[in-house]
Design an enzyme around this catalytic site. Structure first.
Site, short mmCIF file in Angstrom:
data_model
loop_
_atom_site.label_atom_id
_atom_site.label_comp_id
_atom_site.label_asym_id
_atom_site.label_seq_id
_atom_site.Cartn_x
_atom_site.Cartn_y
_atom_site.Cartn_z
CE LYS A 100 -3.93 1.92 2.65
NZ LYS A 100 -4.80 1.68 3.82
CB SER A 150 -7.92 3.42 2.81
OG SER A 150 -7.05 2.89 3.80
CB SER A 197 -8.26 0.32 5.67
OG SER A 197 -8.99 1.52 5.83
#
Length: 601
Positions: A77, A151, A175
């Site tokens: 990420k 996210s 997330s």
């Protein structure tokens, strides 16, 4: 031929059969270029750099599977630093290029894993839906009209699409769990502080957690074990503490009628009921509990002073670059200005008061099982109502990090049309990370929902999480009892099951014992020796079968404690030292399977 989903066991097996990291990298490059979702990555590792990383790995550790994550491709990420690749947090104006890896990235690379790129996210990790990025909105691998979850959007889609074996996300409000649910994956959310956040852009620094997306619980746990461990560079880092759950008769807390909310999604509600029945069939006692204090705590994360932590993370940047923020993200973060220090203390007091109320519920149960998300939405619907609908996703996730719990999100089937996946999350007390794993794995296997976009995939036996006290006795085998070898039937015919493929620690040597039929190796422990470790398998046998098996082991072989490369020890085959006099040493080949293969070359 690699499978559609690059699970850990399948990749390791391919390496054991002769695939090279460079060949795998070439396959990953082809898959990334052919991916039908252009919003997965913000930055891919340049192809030549990825090839060089594969070559450097083989130069450093020549033997296949000689490191815990040897040649395993993973995605990161883009709020986690990877040296040499830009970090953007999905905000181009914020971009910088770190010189050093985040602590957990350094640990994964040392274990042999290969970074394939940085993935898309809701900007500054603010959101649970995946649409708040100037780099586009990754979509569900099952229907491009639907959100991927956020996210950690790109990370989940990368694994579910078969581009990476695992991917890293971060989790403040859910997330690392919601995108797993929407893409038919496992989401491992460690206890806060177990995995260090050094080198991670914070959302809410006091509750942020780095997570793992994987095809199976066993894969995710294996990755978490590499990442975890105290790091003085992270002020919230903690040493793990003992935490166990009952080996049988688990009491699992589930939602009662008053606290059930699926926002009209009857299919997801039915799947939650099916998951409850599945847990019951696996021996759990189902206990309705009062979710109210947990729900009230969940509301504090976005409707309380913890929003101010999001502002604290970017206060200098937003002061000069407010127009560079996604409008919804900016609205949320600037909303923190209405909270002052008094509100922060009052919020803390309320949280601790709610914690006291939850203790009453924890006295009734050993773990909770909640919908990971009560519903899902199309991208179009989410953009039309971005804050309220995003809040629906977090109804059963937002409280977990505030209370410091461990959690594992698992697939729980598909809706009536077999269209979209649903997931549940098992939640336990702090440091119940390991204790949750075996039941989570059993639940995932029992639902038969596959992995990622391959809903028909069978979960590999090698990734099975052995229950800590199921009566089976583990034993390590190194030669003729390995899978596919002449004596493997002695294990399978006794009710044995393969637990995992792994390696010894680096202070063992392997020899070919002379005059044995079928040919057998001799494993010797030599404390001052240093090699790359030897490929072995750990099996589990019923107690009576274990006794018979050990009784039939011929001299000079016997059973002793063998240390594995993760530091654990297990009973396994060892050889008396006198028997190796004049024997051929094959340690450099990395294991018995490689030796047998060399005979046919």
């Amino acid at each position: 031929m690699l499978p559609e989903i690059l699970d850990l066991s399948s990749v390791r097996a391919a390496y054991a059969q002769g695939l090279t990291p460079l060949e795998l990298v070439e396959e990953v490059i082809v898959r990334c270029e052919a991916a039908d979702d252009p919003a997965i990555f913000i930055t891919r590792t340049p192809d030549d750099e990825l090839r060089n990383a594969a070559r450097e790995l083989v130069a450093r550790a020549p033997q296949p599977n000689s490191l815990p994550l040897w040649g395993i491709p993973f995605a990161v990420k883009d709020n986690i630093d990877v040296a040499g690749l830009p970090t953007t947090a999905a905000c181009p104006a914020y971009e910088y290029r770190p010189e050093a890896d985040a602590t957990l990235i350094a640990r994964l690379k040392a274990a042999g894993a290969l970074v394939i790129g940085k993935t898309n996210l809701d900007q500054f990790a603010t959101g649970l839906n995946g649409t708040r990025s100037p780099y586009g909105a990754p979509r569900s691998v099952f229907d491009k009209a639907y959100v991927s979850g956020g996210s950690s959007s790109g990370s989940a889609v990368a694994v579910a699409s078969g581009l990476a074996t695992f991917a890293l996300g971060t989790d403040t409000a859910g997330s690392g769990r919601v995108p797993a649910s929407f893409n038919n994956l496992v989401g491992i959310k460690p206890t806060p502080g177990l995995v260090p956040n050094t080198g991670v852009i914070p959302a809410c620094r006091s509750v942020d957690v780095v997570t793992v997306f994987a095809g199976t619980v066993g894969d995710g746990i294996a990755v978490r074990k590499v990442m975890e461990g105290y790091d003085a560079g992270d002020p919230f880092s903690r040493e793990a503490e003992p935490c166990t759950l009952p080996a049988s008769g688990l009491r699992i807390g589930v939602l009662d009628g008053a606290e059930r909310e699926f926002y009209g999604n009857k299919a997801y509600e039915a799947l939650y009921d099916a998951a409850i029945e599945r847990a019951k069939s696996l021996g759990a006692t189902i206990v309705p509990f009062d979710y109210a204090p947990f729900r009230e705590a969940a509301e504090l994360l976005y409707n309380g002073p913890w929003v101010a932590e999001r502002l604290a993370a970017v206060k200098d940047f937003i002061a000069t670059n407010a127009d560079d923020f996604d409008p919804t993200v900016r609205t949320i973060i600037e909303g923190a200005r209405r909270y002052d220090a008094v509100a922060a203390f009052e919020g803390r007091y309320k949280l601790e008061s709610l914690r006291q109320k939850t203790k009453v519920e924890w006295n009734k149960v050993d773990m909770l099982m909640l919908p990971t998300s009560p519903t899902t939405y199309t991208v179009e619907d989410m953009l039309a109502d971005p804050i309220a609908k995003n809040g629906h996703f977090g109804r059963y996730t937002n409280f977990v990090n505030l209370f410091g719990y461990a959690a594992i999100a698992i697939p729980a089937g598909f809706d009536i049309a077999g269209h979209l996946p649903f997931g549940v999350t098992l939640i336990g007390p702090a440091f119940a990370d390991e204790a949750l794993a075996s039941f989570a794995d059993r639940m995932h296997r029992d639902v038969a929902a596959g992995m990622g976009k391959d809903r028909l995939a069978a979960l590999p036996e090698a990734s099975r999480v052995v229950e800590p006290d199921d009566g089976m006795i583990p034993i390590m085998v190194v030669g003729a009892h390995l899978t596919g070898m002449p004596l493997n039937h002695e294990l399978t015919g006794s009710g044995g099951r393969l637990v995992r493929i792994c390696r010894t620690s680096n202070d063992y040597r392997l020899f070919v014992l002379p005059d044995t039929t079928p040919p057998k190796p001799g494993l010797i422990h030599e404390p001052d020796y240093e090699a790359a470790g030897l490929e072995v398998e750990v099996w589990a046998l019923p107690p009576d079968a274990f006794g018979r098996f050990v009784a039939n082991i011929p001299a000079p072989l016997g059973i002793g404690k063998v240390t594995l490369d993760d530091g654990s020890s297990v009973s396994g085959f060892l050889c008396e030292a006198y028997a190796i006099a004049g024997a051929q040493e094959i340690t450099a080949l990395g294991g018995w399977r490689s030796y047998i293969r060399s005979l046919s070359v």
